[in-house]
Design an enzyme around this catalytic site. Structure first.
Site, short mmCIF file in Angstrom:
data_model
loop_
_atom_site.label_atom_id
_atom_site.label_comp_id
_atom_site.label_asym_id
_atom_site.label_seq_id
_atom_site.Cartn_x
_atom_site.Cartn_y
_atom_site.Cartn_z
N GLY A 1 1.33 -1.80 0.31
CA GLY A 1 0.04 -0.19 0.39
C GLY A 1 0.96 1.44 0.39
O GLY A 1 0.10 2.60 -0.13
N HIS A 2 1.89 1.04 0.28
CA HIS A 2 2.91 1.93 0.05
C HIS A 2 4.63 2.23 -1.15
O HIS A 2 5.47 1.99 -0.60
CB HIS A 2 3.39 2.29 1.52
N PHE A 3 4.54 2.74 -2.47
CA PHE A 3 2.65 2.55 -2.80
C PHE A 3 2.91 1.26 -3.80
O PHE A 3 4.43 1.72 -4.16
CB PHE A 3 3.46 4.52 -3.20
N ILE B 1 8.11 3.01 -1.66
CA ILE B 1 8.74 3.80 -0.73
C ILE B 1 8.54 2.86 1.19
O ILE B 1 7.69 2.91 1.12
CB ILE B 1 8.85 5.09 -1.13
#
Length: 154
Positions: A57-59, A64
Site C-alpha cells: 500500500g505504500h505505494f 517506498i
C-alpha cells in the site's frame, strides 16, 4: 591500528538481534548489527525487500519504505545497544521521543539501509541517541531518539 579497533567491536547476527529485541516479523526491522561499540554506538543493517507487507500500500506502483519504519529501525538499533549492555535480567526498551527527524531521499526495495546510532547521553535508565540512515554511503534520514529501559512486567 584499525585492525585493533575493529577487534574490540562486537557484532550481532539475526539470532543475537532476536535475543536483544522483543520484535518479530513483520516488525523486526534489523537484520543484523555489523558493529557495536560497547554502550556508545552501533551500525545496524536492514535489507529492504519488495516482499515486506507495507509495500502493498505504500505505494503499489512505486514502493517506498515509510519514513516511520526507518525511524523504527533506528530505534531498534538503539534499543539493541541498551539491551546488550543490560545483560541478563528481563528488561524492555521503550521508544520515548523523536526529535529533529529529516528524510532526505526515498528508500526502495533493493536498498541496504545502514543505520548509524551514537549515544549522546544517558541519565539513569533514560537514553538519547543520534541516528543516521544511509544507503550506499548517502544520508537518507536522520533523527534523535529517546528511549527508556525498564524491567519486564512494569
Amino acid at each position: 591500528m584499525a585492525d585493533e579497533t575493529k577487534a574490540t567491536l562486537g557484532t550481532a547476527d539475526i539470532l543475537e538481534v532476536m535475543k536483544l529485541l522483543p520484535h518479530r516479523y513483520p516488525f523486526l526491522l534489523i537484520d543484523k548489527i555489523i558493529e557495536i561499540d560497547g554502550d556508545s554506538s552501533a551500525i545496524g543493517i536492514k535489507n529492504v525487500t519488495v516482499n515486506e507487507p507495507h509495500f502493498t500500500g505504500h505505494f503499489p506502483d512505486r514502493p517506498i519504505m515509510p519514513g516511520v519504519l526507518i525511524v523504527e529501525a533506528m530505534a531498534q538499533t538503539a534499543g539493541a545497544i541498551c539491551a546488550r549492555n543490560q545483560g541478563e535480567g528481563g528488561h524492555l526498551v521503550y521508544f520515548m521521543t523523536i526529535d529533529n527527524a529529516r528524510f532526505r531521499r526515498p528508500v526502495v526495495p533493493g536498498d541496504r539501509l545502514e543505520i548509524h546510532v551514537v549515544k549522546q547521553r544517558q541519565r539513569g535508565n533514560v537514553f538519547k541517541f543520534h541516528c543516521e540512515a544511509k544507503v550506499e554511503g548517502a544520508l537518507v534520514a536522520e533523527a534523535d531518539v529517546g528511549a527508556m529501559m525498564i524491567p519486564e512486567g512494569q
